[in-house]
Design a protein around this motif. Structure first.
Motif, PDB file in Angstrom:
ATOM      1  N   ALA A  33       2.397 -10.625  48.012  1.00 41.76           N
ATOM      2  CA  ALA A  33       2.710 -10.526  49.447  1.00 41.76           C
ATOM      3  C   ALA A  33       2.873 -11.917  50.045  1.00 41.76           C
ATOM      4  CB  ALA A  33       1.609  -9.753  50.173  1.00 41.76           C
ATOM      5  N   ARG A  34       1.972 -12.810  49.708  1.00 36.14           N
ATOM      6  CA  ARG A  34       2.030 -14.176  50.233  1.00 36.14           C
ATOM      7  C   ARG A  34       3.293 -14.892  49.743  1.00 36.14           C
ATOM      8  NH1 ARG A  34      -2.865 -15.294  49.048  1.00 36.14           N
ATOM      9  NH2 ARG A  34      -2.440 -16.175  46.992  1.00 36.14           N
ATOM     10  N   GLU A  35       3.626 -14.731  48.468  1.00 34.51           N
ATOM     11  CA  GLU A  35       4.789 -15.409  47.885  1.00 34.51           C
ATOM     12  C   GLU A  35       6.124 -14.885  48.415  1.00 34.51           C
ATOM     13  OE1 GLU A  35       5.037 -18.074  45.554  1.00 34.51           O
ATOM     14  OE2 GLU A  35       2.992 -18.256  46.311  1.00 34.51           O
ATOM     15  N   THR A  36       6.182 -13.599  48.722  1.00 31.46           N
ATOM     16  CA  THR A  36       7.447 -12.976  49.120  1.00 31.46           C
ATOM     17  C   THR A  36       7.615 -12.819  50.615  1.00 31.46           C
ATOM     18  OG1 THR A  36       6.521 -10.747  48.956  1.00 31.46           O
ATOM     19  CG2 THR A  36       7.599 -11.657  46.971  1.00 31.46           C
ATOM     20  N   GLY A  37       6.509 -12.872  51.358  1.00 30.98           N
ATOM     21  CA  GLY A  37       6.574 -12.606  52.793  1.00 30.98           C
ATOM     22  C   GLY A  37       6.652 -11.116  53.112  1.00 30.98           C
ATOM     23  N   ILE A  38       6.482 -10.286  52.097  1.00 31.80           N
ATOM     24  CA  ILE A  38       6.472  -8.832  52.294  1.00 31.80           C
ATOM     25  C   ILE A  38       5.044  -8.424  52.620  1.00 31.80           C
ATOM     26  CG2 ILE A  38       6.885  -6.589  51.203  1.00 31.80           C
ATOM     27  CD1 ILE A  38       8.871  -8.071  49.313  1.00 31.80           C
ATOM     28  N   PRO A  39       4.846  -7.637  53.672  1.00 29.00           N
ATOM     29  CA  PRO A  39       3.475  -7.263  54.034  1.00 29.00           C
ATOM     30  C   PRO A  39       2.731  -6.578  52.870  1.00 29.00           C
ATOM     31  CG  PRO A  39       5.007  -6.631  55.768  1.00 29.00           C
ATOM     32  CD  PRO A  39       5.837  -7.066  54.592  1.00 29.00           C
TER      33      PRO A  39
END
Length: 126
Positions: A33-39
């Motif tokens: 989530a942190r790496e992709t910006g996806i919640p």
């Protein structure tokens, strides 16, 4: 190469691919989530199959997953999500398309956008 060595297994869905790739790399969903910006709740829903992935995931999110997960290609991620892999991103084609778009009057820009959206929907459906 077998599935345990990192190949996408035949019929491996997005949930399985994410689980496998994270486990092989010793990573977790919070990291993804942190790496992709996806919640995180969205990733968790895909992994636990509580939210459908059948062609509904934005292509940019699929690319982000592929870019973040070690040893996973864009084609593998799209395939696991039930989508055809998109063509390679090409900066020159993007520049040309943007240049053409900017040269059009507003009405024709809107028409071009509608046509592109139709092409994208058609690609997702097939």
């Amino acid at each position: 190469m077998d599935a345990e060595a990192g190949a996408v297994g035949a019929g491996e869905d997005l949930s399985s691919l994410i689980r496998r790739a994270l486990a092989e790399a010793g990573l977790n969903q919070t990291w993804l989530a942190r790496e992709t910006g996806i919640p995180l709740p969205t990733i968790n829903a895909w992994v636990n199959r509580t939210r459908g992935t059948d062609g509904r995931i934005d292509p940019d999110r699929l690319r982000a997953i592929a870019g973040a997960l070690p040893g996973v290609t864009v084609a593998e991620v799209f395939e696991s999500a039930g989508r055809r892999a998109p063509g390679d991103l090409d900066a020159e084609r993007e520049k040309k398309l943007l240049r053409l778009y900017r040269s059009l009057p507003t009405t024709q820009q809107r028409i071009l956008i509608e046509q592109a959206e139709l092409l994208a929907r058609t690609a997702r459906a097939s």
